[in-house]
Write a protein that holds these residues in place. Structure first.
Motif, PDB file in Angstrom:
ATOM      1  N   ASN A  87       0.860  -1.172   0.000  1.00  0.00           N
ATOM      2  CA  ASN A  87       0.000   0.000   0.000  1.00  0.00           C
ATOM      3  C   ASN A  87       0.898   1.225   0.000  1.00  0.00           C
ATOM      4  O   ASN A  87       2.125   1.103  -0.081  1.00  0.00           O
ATOM      5  CB  ASN A  87      -0.967  -0.006   1.201  1.00  0.00           C
ATOM      6  CG  ASN A  87      -0.256   0.030   2.542  1.00  0.00           C
ATOM      7  OD1 ASN A  87       0.949   0.271   2.621  1.00  0.00           O
ATOM      8  ND2 ASN A  87      -0.990  -0.215   3.598  1.00  0.00           N
ATOM      9  N   ALA A  89       1.206   4.949   2.154  1.00  0.00           N
ATOM     10  CA  ALA A  89       0.661   5.650   3.312  1.00  0.00           C
ATOM     11  C   ALA A  89       1.482   6.905   3.602  1.00  0.00           C
ATOM     12  O   ALA A  89       2.713   6.859   3.627  1.00  0.00           O
ATOM     13  CB  ALA A  89       0.673   4.737   4.528  1.00  0.00           C
ATOM     14  N   SER A  91       1.855   9.295   6.600  1.00  0.00           N
ATOM     15  CA  SER A  91       1.482   9.507   7.998  1.00  0.00           C
ATOM     16  C   SER A  91       1.175  10.975   8.257  1.00  0.00           C
ATOM     17  O   SER A  91       0.285  11.298   9.051  1.00  0.00           O
ATOM     18  CB  SER A  91       2.592   9.013   8.926  1.00  0.00           C
ATOM     19  OG  SER A  91       3.794   9.701   8.684  1.00  0.00           O
ATOM     20  N   THR A  96      -3.951   6.541   3.922  1.00  0.00           N
ATOM     21  CA  THR A  96      -3.412   5.237   3.533  1.00  0.00           C
ATOM     22  C   THR A  96      -4.298   4.652   2.447  1.00  0.00           C
ATOM     23  O   THR A  96      -5.529   4.648   2.577  1.00  0.00           O
ATOM     24  CB  THR A  96      -3.377   4.277   4.741  1.00  0.00           C
ATOM     25  OG1 THR A  96      -2.584   4.860   5.769  1.00  0.00           O
ATOM     26  CG2 THR A  96      -2.779   2.928   4.341  1.00  0.00           C
ATOM     27  N   THR A  99      -5.037  -1.818  -0.179  1.00  0.00           N
ATOM     28  CA  THR A  99      -3.906  -2.708  -0.460  1.00  0.00           C
ATOM     29  C   THR A  99      -4.006  -3.282  -1.863  1.00  0.00           C
ATOM     30  O   THR A  99      -5.067  -3.776  -2.260  1.00  0.00           O
ATOM     31  CB  THR A  99      -3.878  -3.851   0.567  1.00  0.00           C
ATOM     32  OG1 THR A  99      -3.664  -3.294   1.864  1.00  0.00           O
ATOM     33  CG2 THR A  99      -2.767  -4.845   0.246  1.00  0.00           C
ATOM     34  N   CYS A 125       5.237   1.978   2.388  1.00  0.00           N
ATOM     35  CA  CYS A 125       4.344   0.833   2.366  1.00  0.00           C
ATOM     36  C   CYS A 125       4.302   0.346   3.807  1.00  0.00           C
ATOM     37  O   CYS A 125       5.358   0.032   4.380  1.00  0.00           O
ATOM     38  CB  CYS A 125       4.868  -0.262   1.443  1.00  0.00           C
ATOM     39  SG  CYS A 125       3.982  -1.826   1.632  1.00  0.00           S
ATOM     40  N   THR A 126       3.131   0.299   4.394  1.00  0.00           N
ATOM     41  CA  THR A 126       3.070  -0.048   5.817  1.00  0.00           C
ATOM     42  C   THR A 126       3.470  -1.498   6.070  1.00  0.00           C
ATOM     43  O   THR A 126       3.862  -1.843   7.175  1.00  0.00           O
ATOM     44  CB  THR A 126       1.665   0.204   6.402  1.00  0.00           C
ATOM     45  OG1 THR A 126       0.716  -0.605   5.722  1.00  0.00           O
ATOM     46  CG2 THR A 126       1.280   1.667   6.276  1.00  0.00           C
TER      47      THR A 126
END
Ligand SMILES: [Cu+2]
Length: 140
Positions: A87, A89, A91, A96, A99, A125-126
């Protein structure tokens, strides 16, 4: 008495390693249009919204990892070119994406974000940030 010598100050560009997130700053030399460019500049879509396509790979990298854009809305089309889920994201924007994965129908997701002011906006990408799956949008 003339002092021409003072005009001969060295034109040395000092690399500033402290800029950005600590990586090297060589993205500017990337060739536009290259499939796996390190950087890309967002284009303006038919609806007037900026757009960029960001690929993801099983090597845990974004392509491009550096995106140049202007303030306002940016539509990021995230594509999975491999099998692992990814994904994107931000912050700092509390945003976000859904996926993407190698599963048919899941290989393309869109995230639209808004940059209110110029600056550098880091994204990850988390799932794989610890593996170095990171990038940034440089907004001017
Ligand atoms: Cu990932």
């Amino acid at each position: 008495m003339r002092r021409h010598a003072l005009l001969l100050a060295p034109l040395v560009a000092v690399p500033l390693a402290a800029i950005g997130c600590g990586n090297t700053a060589r993205q500017e030399a990337a060739v536009p249009g290259t499939a796996a460019s390190a950087s890309a500049t967002a284009t303006t879509g038919a609806d007037g919204v900026q757009e960029v396509v960001v690929g993801t790979t099983d090597k845990f990298r974004f392509g491009p990892a550096t995106v140049h854009a202007h303030t306002g809305r940016l539509r990021i089309v995230l594509i999975d070119d491999g099998n692992y889920p990814h994904n994107i994201a931000f912050s700092s924007l509390h945003a976000t994406s859904a996926t993407v994965s190698g599963t048919p129908g899941q290989q393309r997701k869109v995230l639209t974000v808004t940059f209110a002011s110029p600056g550098t906006y880091d994204f990850v990408c988390t799932y794989h940030s610890s593996a170095g799956m990171k990038g940034r949008v440089v907004v001017s």
